[in-house]
Scaffold this motif. Structure first.
Motif, PDB file in Angstrom:
ATOM      1  N   ASP A  13       0.982  -1.346  -0.098  1.00 29.20           N
ATOM      2  CA  ASP A  13       0.022  -0.050  -0.028  1.00 29.20           C
ATOM      3  C   ASP A  13       0.846   1.273  -0.036  1.00 29.20           C
ATOM      4  N   ALA A  14       2.102   1.238   0.668  1.00 33.00           N
ATOM      5  CA  ALA A  14       2.803   2.327   0.770  1.00 33.00           C
ATOM      6  C   ALA A  14       3.518   2.393  -0.624  1.00 33.00           C
ATOM      7  N   ARG A  16       2.337   1.700  -3.594  1.00 28.87           N
ATOM      8  CA  ARG A  16       1.253   2.467  -4.288  1.00 28.87           C
ATOM      9  C   ARG A  16       1.112   3.860  -4.000  1.00 28.87           C
ATOM     10  N   GLU A  17       1.337   4.194  -3.095  1.00 30.56           N
ATOM     11  CA  GLU A  17       1.168   5.667  -2.516  1.00 30.56           C
ATOM     12  C   GLU A  17       2.246   6.443  -2.884  1.00 30.56           C
ATOM     13  N   GLY A 118      -3.288   7.359   7.538  1.00 29.95           N
ATOM     14  CA  GLY A 118      -2.412   7.211   6.300  1.00 29.95           C
ATOM     15  C   GLY A 118      -0.859   6.845   6.673  1.00 29.95           C
ATOM     16  N   TRP A 119      -0.175   6.860   5.694  1.00 29.97           N
ATOM     17  CA  TRP A 119       1.217   6.414   6.013  1.00 29.97           C
ATOM     18  C   TRP A 119       2.143   7.566   6.465  1.00 29.97           C
ATOM     19  N   TRP A 121       5.895   9.176   6.316  1.00 31.35           N
ATOM     20  CA  TRP A 121       7.151   8.888   5.602  1.00 31.35           C
ATOM     21  C   TRP A 121       8.416   9.487   6.300  1.00 31.35           C
ATOM     22  N   SER A 163       5.270  14.212   3.395  1.00 34.67           N
ATOM     23  CA  SER A 163       4.185  13.840   2.519  1.00 34.67           C
ATOM     24  C   SER A 163       4.452  13.076   1.425  1.00 34.67           C
ATOM     25  N   ALA A 164       3.823  12.036   1.065  1.00 35.04           N
ATOM     26  CA  ALA A 164       3.772  11.345  -0.368  1.00 35.04           C
ATOM     27  C   ALA A 164       4.398  12.343  -1.526  1.00 35.04           C
TER      28      ALA A 164
END
Length: 203
Positions: A13-14, A16-17, A118-119, A121, A163-164
């Motif tokens: 999932d991470a 893909r993000e 959410g993830w 980072w 953030s992503a």
């Protein structure tokens, strides 16, 4: 500041993000300690690294190598200290981290995560350390900054969480661009909850 981490969602999932290929399948890990391996995203994709960095070239007053392992590095000085010269940048995807408060033997453990689930980072720096015998070990240190409003009552430092959208800039941007990312998460972004002691929740 992060001293124990947790991952309770699939790393796919991470990936893909972040828009990158996923690392090999990995089980959730509910209590990750310094010295353990972490899947870490670099400019070349995911690779496993040891959490804990022995800066190259550090010597003591007698000129002998210093083998002290650094788990966290202060973002305010990491770009300036000679001990960190030549390190590369990376990010570590996590779902949260733990902090402790209170007196010895009666400490409360807190889980800190993204309020929306959410993830997170973690900004990091890394290199390869040549161990005695010639073995090369990929190693990293996560970066810290001042805390935001939710973290401040628990600790005076927190990890630099990107953030992503900022991952590419952190990995590939120039130094001024990277420095500008070394700020706390905005107030209101971190959910804090009491959680069982490590011996009952270790994964």
């Amino acid at each position: 500041m992060p001293g124990r981490l947790f991952i309770d969602a699939p790393l796919a999932d991470a990936a893909r993000e972040a828009g990158v290929p996923a690392p090999p399948a990995a089980e959730p890990r509910l209590d990750i300690s310094p010295g353990e391996p972490l899947w870490t995203l670099t400019v070349d994709g995911f690779r496993e690294m040891r959490w804990g960095l022995i800066p190259s070239g550090r010597t003591n007053a007698r000129g002998r190598p210093v083998l002290e392992t650094l788990i966290n590095a202060r973002s305010e000085t990491v770009f300036d200290k000679s001990a960190f010269a030549g390190l590369k940048r990376a990010v570590v995807p996590i779902n949260g981290w733990y902090e402790w408060t209170g007196p010895p033997r009666r400490k409360t453990r807190w889980a800190l995560r993204d309020r929306d689930g959410g993830w997170l980072w973690c900004a990091a720096v890394w290199d390869e350390w040549q161990a005695p015998g010639g073995t090369r070990v990929a190693q990293l240190a996560t970066l810290t900054c001042a805390p935001n409003a939710e973290v401040a009552p628990i600790h005076d430092r927190m990890g630099v969480m990107l953030s992503a959208e900022a991952i590419r800039t952190w990995l590939r941007g120039d130094e001024p661009e990277a420095r500008a990312l070394c700020t706390p998460l905005p107030d209101g972004r971190v959910a804090v909850s009491e959680t069982p002691a490590p011996d009952t929740a270790r994964g």
